[in-house]
Design a protein around this motif. Structure first.
Motif, PDB file in Angstrom:
ATOM      1  N   TYR A  51       0.834  -1.197   0.000  1.00  0.00           N
ATOM      2  CA  TYR A  51       0.000   0.000   0.000  1.00  0.00           C
ATOM      3  C   TYR A  51       0.869   1.248   0.000  1.00  0.00           C
ATOM      4  O   TYR A  51       0.620   2.204  -0.747  1.00  0.00           O
ATOM      5  N   HIS A  52       1.912   1.239   0.836  1.00  0.00           N
ATOM      6  CA  HIS A  52       2.804   2.393   0.923  1.00  0.00           C
ATOM      7  C   HIS A  52       3.490   2.638  -0.425  1.00  0.00           C
ATOM      8  O   HIS A  52       3.575   3.777  -0.887  1.00  0.00           O
ATOM      9  N   LYS A  53       3.962   1.574  -1.084  1.00  0.00           N
ATOM     10  CA  LYS A  53       4.601   1.711  -2.397  1.00  0.00           C
ATOM     11  C   LYS A  53       3.608   2.251  -3.427  1.00  0.00           C
ATOM     12  O   LYS A  53       3.932   3.133  -4.215  1.00  0.00           O
ATOM     13  N   MET A  54       2.392   1.718  -3.399  1.00  0.00           N
ATOM     14  CA  MET A  54       1.377   2.178  -4.348  1.00  0.00           C
ATOM     15  C   MET A  54       0.989   3.627  -4.069  1.00  0.00           C
ATOM     16  O   MET A  54       0.733   4.406  -4.995  1.00  0.00           O
ATOM     17  N   ASP A  55       0.959   3.991  -2.806  1.00  0.00           N
ATOM     18  CA  ASP A  55       0.635   5.365  -2.442  1.00  0.00           C
ATOM     19  C   ASP A  55       1.713   6.325  -2.954  1.00  0.00           C
ATOM     20  O   ASP A  55       1.394   7.401  -3.479  1.00  0.00           O
ATOM     21  N   LEU A  56       2.984   5.919  -2.827  1.00  0.00           N
ATOM     22  CA  LEU A  56       4.076   6.739  -3.360  1.00  0.00           C
ATOM     23  C   LEU A  56       3.977   6.853  -4.876  1.00  0.00           C
ATOM     24  O   LEU A  56       4.180   7.923  -5.446  1.00  0.00           O
ATOM     25  N   LYS A  57       3.663   5.746  -5.540  1.00  0.00           N
ATOM     26  CA  LYS A  57       3.515   5.749  -6.992  1.00  0.00           C
ATOM     27  C   LYS A  57       2.355   6.657  -7.400  1.00  0.00           C
ATOM     28  O   LYS A  57       2.453   7.410  -8.373  1.00  0.00           O
ATOM     29  N   TYR A  58       1.259   6.583  -6.678  1.00  0.00           N
ATOM     30  CA  TYR A  58       0.102   7.437  -6.955  1.00  0.00           C
ATOM     31  C   TYR A  58       0.479   8.907  -6.823  1.00  0.00           C
ATOM     32  O   TYR A  58       0.126   9.727  -7.674  1.00  0.00           O
ATOM     33  N   ASP A  59       1.202   9.247  -5.740  1.00  0.00           N
ATOM     34  CA  ASP A  59       1.620  10.639  -5.551  1.00  0.00           C
ATOM     35  C   ASP A  59       2.520  11.100  -6.694  1.00  0.00           C
ATOM     36  O   ASP A  59       2.387  12.235  -7.175  1.00  0.00           O
TER      37      ASP A  59
END
Length: 190
Positions: A51-59
């Protein structure tokens, strides 16, 4: 009463066995849940990491989107400015073309009129001299109207395709070539 006491003692024995079995079952259940809790905890950590990796990618993607959106708006502003500039230049061009065409129409009749009036005003005796001078004007304008070629090493002017133009070929009007002292090539006769 003896019978009731025995039943009571056997009931206690039965209750004790049930409690032991229940306790063992509970311990096994707790043990199983503990393993399951540990497995679930590691899975939760794994999903939180994803989730954290995907959140960074989303940002990052959101930031790229905002940059592209700003660039698009800037490009649209530039395009609108170019359209305005084009429209302004097109209007200026149309105005200049209109004025040019208008002047062209005005000057054509005057040149035709001036040539015809100079020929008609002359007497028959003087017509030879004036017609010869106007024919000389026509000849000089026609000789200037086509291109000949000179070389950087000779004193002759040539027609296109002459064999003497293999090493050097400089285009020039015939009248200018004659003014510079060049003479016609005896091979190509320009």
């Amino acid at each position: 009463m003896n019978n009731t006491t025995q039943n009571h003692k056997s009931g206690r024995k039965f209750d004790a066995q049930i409690v032991i079995i229940f306790t063992i079952a509970m311990l096994l259940l707790i043990l199983a849940l503990g393993i399951d809790v540990h497995t679930k905890s590691s899975m939760i950590d794994k999903y939180e990491s994803k989730y954290h990796k995907m959140d960074l990618k989303y940002d990052s993607l959101k930031n790229d989107y905002n940059i592209l959106k700003c660039e698009k708006e800037s490009a649209e502003e530039d395009l609108n400015q170019y359209k305005e500039d084009y429209a302004s230049l097109r209007t200026k061009y149309d105005n200049v073309k209109y004025k040019y065409d208008k002047l062209k129409k005005k000057t054509k009749p005057k040149t035709v009129t001036s040539k015809s009036s100079s020929n008609s005003n002359n007497s028959p005796a003087g017509s030879n001299s004036s017609s010869s001078s106007s024919s000389n004007d026509d000849d000089s304008s026609s000789s200037a109207s086509y291109t000949v070629y000179i070389t950087d090493y000779g004193q002759k002017y040539h027609a296109a395709g002459c064999r003497y133009l293999k090493k050097s070929s400089i285009s020039i009007s015939k009248s200018e070539a004659e003014q510079r002292g060049y003479t016609a090539c005896s091979h190509c006769h320009p």
